[in-house]
Motif scaffolding. Structure first.
Motif, PDB file in Angstrom:
ATOM      1  N   THR A 132      44.497 -18.862  47.976  1.00  0.00           N
ATOM      2  CA  THR A 132      43.440 -19.582  47.268  1.00  0.00           C
ATOM      3  C   THR A 132      43.882 -20.105  45.905  1.00  0.00           C
ATOM      4  OG1 THR A 132      42.607 -17.482  46.391  1.00  0.00           O
ATOM      5  CG2 THR A 132      41.613 -18.307  48.421  1.00  0.00           C
ATOM      6  N   GLY A 133      45.000 -19.629  45.405  1.00  0.00           N
ATOM      7  CA  GLY A 133      45.519 -20.141  44.148  1.00  0.00           C
ATOM      8  C   GLY A 133      46.406 -21.350  44.366  1.00  0.00           C
ATOM      9  N   LEU A 167      46.969 -13.924  45.463  1.00  0.00           N
ATOM     10  CA  LEU A 167      46.023 -13.067  44.736  1.00  0.00           C
ATOM     11  C   LEU A 167      44.921 -13.868  44.054  1.00  0.00           C
ATOM     12  CD1 LEU A 167      48.600 -10.579  43.170  1.00  0.00           C
ATOM     13  CD2 LEU A 167      46.846 -10.010  44.873  1.00  0.00           C
ATOM     14  N   GLY A 168      44.852 -15.175  44.345  1.00  0.00           N
ATOM     15  CA  GLY A 168      43.796 -15.997  43.793  1.00  0.00           C
ATOM     16  C   GLY A 168      44.050 -16.474  42.377  1.00  0.00           C
ATOM     17  N   ARG A 169      45.298 -16.342  41.895  1.00  0.00           N
ATOM     18  CA  ARG A 169      45.676 -16.875  40.597  1.00  0.00           C
ATOM     19  C   ARG A 169      46.359 -18.222  40.797  1.00  0.00           C
ATOM     20  NH1 ARG A 169      44.157 -11.487  41.311  1.00  0.00           N
ATOM     21  NH2 ARG A 169      44.328 -10.302  39.361  1.00  0.00           N
ATOM     22  N   HIS A 170      46.445 -18.999  39.740  1.00  0.00           N
ATOM     23  CA  HIS A 170      47.182 -20.255  39.770  1.00  0.00           C
ATOM     24  C   HIS A 170      48.553 -20.023  39.154  1.00  0.00           C
ATOM     25  CE1 HIS A 170      43.475 -22.027  41.050  1.00  0.00           C
ATOM     26  NE2 HIS A 170      42.857 -21.636  39.942  1.00  0.00           N
ATOM     27  N   ARG A 199      53.404  -8.563  42.696  1.00  0.00           N
ATOM     28  CA  ARG A 199      51.970  -8.341  42.950  1.00  0.00           C
ATOM     29  C   ARG A 199      51.392  -7.318  41.985  1.00  0.00           C
ATOM     30  NH1 ARG A 199      53.620  -8.583  48.330  1.00  0.00           N
ATOM     31  NH2 ARG A 199      53.577  -6.320  48.548  1.00  0.00           N
ATOM     32  N   THR A 219      48.484  -8.299  39.377  1.00  0.00           N
ATOM     33  CA  THR A 219      47.188  -7.631  39.527  1.00  0.00           C
ATOM     34  C   THR A 219      46.814  -6.864  38.263  1.00  0.00           C
ATOM     35  OG1 THR A 219      47.547  -7.396  41.914  1.00  0.00           O
ATOM     36  CG2 THR A 219      45.884  -5.966  40.916  1.00  0.00           C
ATOM     37  N   GLU A 223      43.467 -11.792  35.915  1.00  0.00           N
ATOM     38  CA  GLU A 223      42.269 -11.813  36.745  1.00  0.00           C
ATOM     39  C   GLU A 223      42.333 -13.038  37.657  1.00  0.00           C
ATOM     40  OE1 GLU A 223      40.019  -9.520  36.804  1.00  0.00           O
ATOM     41  OE2 GLU A 223      40.725  -8.370  35.057  1.00  0.00           O
ATOM     42  N   PRO A 224      41.616 -13.014  38.788  1.00  0.00           N
ATOM     43  CA  PRO A 224      41.577 -14.199  39.661  1.00  0.00           C
ATOM     44  C   PRO A 224      41.174 -15.446  38.890  1.00  0.00           C
ATOM     45  CG  PRO A 224      40.603 -12.327  40.776  1.00  0.00           C
ATOM     46  CD  PRO A 224      40.867 -11.876  39.360  1.00  0.00           C
ATOM     47  N   GLY A 225      41.850 -16.545  39.187  1.00  0.00           N
ATOM     48  CA  GLY A 225      41.578 -17.807  38.522  1.00  0.00           C
ATOM     49  C   GLY A 225      42.437 -18.054  37.304  1.00  0.00           C
TER      50      GLY A 225
END
Length: 292
Positions: free
Chosen positions: A105-106, A75-78, A45, A49, A53-55
């Motif tokens: 969300t990733g 963490l919203g990453r793929h 993590r 982080t 960045e997210p996405g």
């Protein structure tokens, strides 16, 4: 004139404030505990982080049970994970499915494949899109593995080769390990976006009483993979309570230390991992890539 540059941040990271078992309690399936060398979720993590960045896209070419991928998704990453051994790849997919059910969300894609064939085996939409390569090579029998101990039969170790596949890097000698890892880094570097980072968690180990400087060897081979040093950090494998260290040492590490000392070798239990940070040649150096 006031110096507006931020102070250089710490390069010692507290990654074990919680016991490793506690870090994995809710996000990983029970079968995950069988893997002999799991990355600490808190360390994954922190690295994700810090350097993405997210996405953005995270790649782990030796993903095991998928820790880096799961933490990236939360963490919203793929994430794209590649694992040579089908046993661990199956568990990684189960952990990816669990992350999706928990609302991560990733997205996560897991391939059962030999990462030495990168970038040819990677999906076409990943070329030049990877913000972070996060991975860890096998450290050898002296460090990895699952342990069973009883009074009748003593201490026995299993799974330190990760699986039966003879091409698995854990089956190779040091030269074979470094050659294979160089191929993996070369292929992974070709997928990086221009400002992407490669983060490798690794530590020295002893083999037949001799100290093997695996972090140093990887830094030496990095230029042959088209990579240069962007920084270096230390991830503590102990907890911090004020000025006191809280040991998180495994049974096997303690056993190795005791056996070595009985043989006259002044060995200490390892309390940290090196985190090697690399980037593609020409994209930056440790003077302009601050650690957070």
């Amino acid at each position: 004139m006031t110096d507006r540059r931020p102070p250089r941040p710490l390069s010692v990271w507290a990654a074990a404030q919680q016991h490793p078992r506690s870090q994995r309690t809710t996000r990983y399936t029970p079968a995950s505990t069988a893997h002999p060398a799991k990355m600490l979720p808190a360390l994954a993590r922190h690295i994700i982080t810090t350097f993405t960045e997210p996405g953005e896209l995270v790649l782990d070419p030796m993903c095991g049970i998928g820790t880096s991928c799961v933490e990236a998704a939360h963490l919203g990453r793929h994430a794209l994970g590649i694992e040579y051994e089908p046993r661990w790849a199956t568990i990684a997919r189960s952990n990816a499915a669990l992350a999706a059910r928990q609302g991560a969300t990733g997205t996560i894609r897991i391939l059962t494949a030999d990462a030495r064939r990168l970038p040819a085996l990677a999906p076409s939409d990943t070329a030049g899109k990877v913000a972070l390569v996060l991975t860890s090579p096998p450290y050898g029998k002296a460090t990895h593995g699952q342990v069973h101990a009883d009074r009748s039969h003593g201490v026995h170790k299993r799974d330190y080769h990760y699986g039966p596949g003879t091409d698995n890097l854990a089956h190779q000698d040091l030269h074979g390990l470094l050659t294979g890892f160089q191929h993996i880094l070369t292929g992974a570097a070709a997928l990086l976006q221009p400002d992407g980072i490669v983060a490798i968690t690794v530590r020295p180990y002893r083999q037949d009483g001799e100290l093997v400087d695996l972090p140093g060897a990887i830094l030496d081979l990095a230029p042959r993979a088209g990579l240069v040093r962007a920084g270096r950090a230390v991830a503590l494998l102990t907890g911090l309570r004020g000025t006191r260290l809280v040991p998180r040492t495994t049974f096997f590490a303690l056993h190795n230390t005791r056996v070595a000392r009985d043989a006259g070798i002044p060995l200490h239990a390892v309390a940290h991992e090196d985190v090697l940070l690399l980037c593609t040649a020409g994209s930056g150096s440790d003077t302009d890539r601050p650690l957070r």
